[in-house]
Design an enzyme around this catalytic site. Structure first.
Site, PDB file in Angstrom:
ATOM      1  CB  CYS A   1      20.612 -14.838  40.407  1.00 32.18           C
ATOM      2  SG  CYS A   1      19.895 -14.861  42.474  1.00 32.18           S
TER       3      CYS A   1
ATOM      4  CD  GLN B   1      24.654 -24.381  38.773  1.00 37.24           C
ATOM      5  OE1 GLN B   1      24.505 -24.852  38.658  1.00 37.24           O
ATOM      6  NE2 GLN B   1      23.661 -23.018  39.529  1.00 37.24           N
TER       7      GLN B   1
ATOM      8  CE  LYS C   1      26.141 -21.605  42.452  1.00 35.81           C
ATOM      9  NZ  LYS C   1      24.802 -21.374  42.907  1.00 35.81           N
TER      10      LYS C   1
ATOM     11  CG  HIS D   1      23.856 -16.030  37.855  1.00 36.90           C
ATOM     12  ND1 HIS D   1      24.444 -14.971  38.971  1.00 36.90           N
ATOM     13  CD2 HIS D   1      22.699 -16.833  38.428  1.00 36.90           C
ATOM     14  CE1 HIS D   1      23.629 -15.464  40.051  1.00 36.90           C
ATOM     15  NE2 HIS D   1      23.388 -16.615  40.296  1.00 36.90           N
TER      16      HIS D   1
ATOM     17  CG  ASP E   1      28.849 -18.401  35.535  1.00 33.83           C
ATOM     18  OD1 ASP E   1      28.989 -18.972  36.471  1.00 33.83           O
ATOM     19  OD2 ASP E   1      28.118 -17.506  35.781  1.00 33.83           O
TER      20      ASP E   1
END
Ligand code: PMP
Length: 417
Positions: free
Chosen positions: A374, A211, A234, A131, A208
């Site tokens: 993104c 998600q 999220k 991303h 990261d």
């Protein structure tokens, strides 16, 4: 995560779970809302919405600043959020959790914070499926320092090409930063395997997990993460709240990115010393209302059980892959094995532009996202400028996916000559 839930408690919590999300009761274009954009932001359960409201109604005050009751309550709520957000990902302690605005801010903070440890020619390894939040801060860092950026390529099947690791990780590799679950391919990356190779070379590992967290059990120790970042919004929590979680010693080594109130120990007119971490990274007034509203989202996830949340999303992805495969010519990106994927599917219809697809789906009440999500370099690698993405959450059902397929058929008919 705290104590395990029993199978009975989890089953009871799953009953009517979608009813807890007020936004899902609305209609869009005279259709039931089918919300398939959880990867952009999850809908919020009533407990989160009411916690944010009651924070302002009952104990609105600034944190760490007053000794009156309201300030103490606000501080307790804020620090409770830190503790719970850390527990969710197996943080070593609450003091290893920095509260940020979002995952993006956390990644910028890491890049800025470690800048003083990097020299021109040092290497940072990223992946082709990142991303922009995990690309641009490093690009900015490279511009400032002359650090060299390298990238693990992906295979045509949407997996990281780990065969390339030996030539990509070397003596100058100082840091490897990679996405846990791709927001486009859905791929759940073998982070632990990459981390092992990185650690063997003496490099730090940044994950990261925007998600992954809230959608499956995530333990930073098991992933081999030195730093892990995620956003509350999220995982059914409020917007304006994210976390940087670090292994012991790292926050001490990192420089703060912003200066101001709250982050200092002593200030003179011409110099200052910093507070201990995590406070040295939290300049100014934080989003206390959001912090107060995140624990109810975690309570909900805990009552469902994160293993069960993962099973639910895996079943939905399996159903989505099967259903979309019945649509001739539709290209679905990422691995075809649902076990290797998080709860999202991005696809491309050669006949219908993704923006048209999303517009026509919206006509049918189906909310999806269209664009590059993104991840422009990834889309370039896939050979398309944009894709349509459907993403799932605890409230999603197979009926939602069937509505998506019906909407795609409608869009195809609309555009067929
Ligand atoms: N990483 C990934 C993989 C994401 O999907 C996102 C959100 N789209 C981010 C980072 C950035 O999250 P936020 O916008 O909450 O900072």
């Amino acid at each position: 995560m705290r104590g395990k839930v029993t199978a009975e408690d989890s089953a009871a919590a799953w009953k009517g779970v979608a009813d807890r999300f007020p936004a899902l009761r609305r209609t869009v274009n005279a259709h039931r809302l089918v919300y398939l954009d959880t990867a952009a932001t999850a809908q919020k359960p009533d407990a989160v919405i009411s916690a944010e409201k009651s924070y302002y109604e009952e104990s609105n005050a600034n944190v760490h600043r007053g000794i009156h009751t309201l300030a103490e309550e606000a501080t307790a709520a804020y620090e409770n959020c830190r503790k719970r957000a850390g527990e969710l990902v197996g943080a070593p302690s609450p003091s290893s959790v920095v509260i940020t605005r979002n995952a993006t801010a956390a990644l910028n903070m890491v890049a800025r914070g470690l800048e003083h440890t990097l020299r021109e020619g040092d290497e940072i390894l990223l992946t082709e499926m990142e991303h922009h939040a995990n690309l641009v801060p490093w690009i900015m860092l490279a511009r400032r320092t002359g650090v060299v950026l390298k990238h693990i390529p992906i295979t045509d099947g949407g997996l990281l090409d780990l065969g390339k690791l030996p030539e990509l990780i070397g003596p100058r590799t100082r840091l490897v930063s990679l996405v846990h679950v791709s927001n486009v391919l859905g791929t759940i990356n073998p982070v632990a395997e990459v981390a092992e190779a990185a650690h063997r070379a003496g490099a730090l590992v940044v994950v990261d997990a925007a998600q992954g967290v809230g959608h499956m059990p995530v333990a930073m120790e098991e992933l081999g993460a030195d730093v892990l970042v995620y956003s509350a919004h999220k995982c059914y929590g409020p917007m304006g709240l994210g976390f940087l979680v670090a292994q012991p010693g790292l926050l001490e080594e990192m420089e703060p990115m912003e200066g101001g109130g709250e982050m200092i120990n002593e200030v003179f007119l011409d110099r200052a010393t910093w507070a201990e971490p995590p406070h040295k990274f939290e300049a100014g007034t934080p989003n206390v209302a959001a912090a107060a509203a995140f624990p109810p989202a975690l309570d909900l996830l805990e009552s469902l059980g994160l293993d069960a949340v993962r099973r639910h999303e895996e079943e939905l992805v399996a159903h989505a892959l099967q259903t979309l495969a019945t649509l001739d010519g539709l290209v679905v990106y990422g691995p075809h094995d649902p076990k290797l994927r998080g709860g999202l599917v991005a696809f491309h219809d050669p006949e219908v532009h993704p923006h048209d697809m999303a517009t026509l789906l919206d006509q049918a009440g189906v909310a999806v996202r269209a664009g590059h999500h993104c991840a422009q370099p990834l889309h370039r690698r896939l050979g398309v400028v944009a894709t349509t993405r459907a993403s799932f959450g605890i409230y999603s059902t197979k009926d939602d996916i069937d509505a998506l397929a019906e909407g795609i058929r409608f869009a195809r008919r609309y555009f067929s000559p």
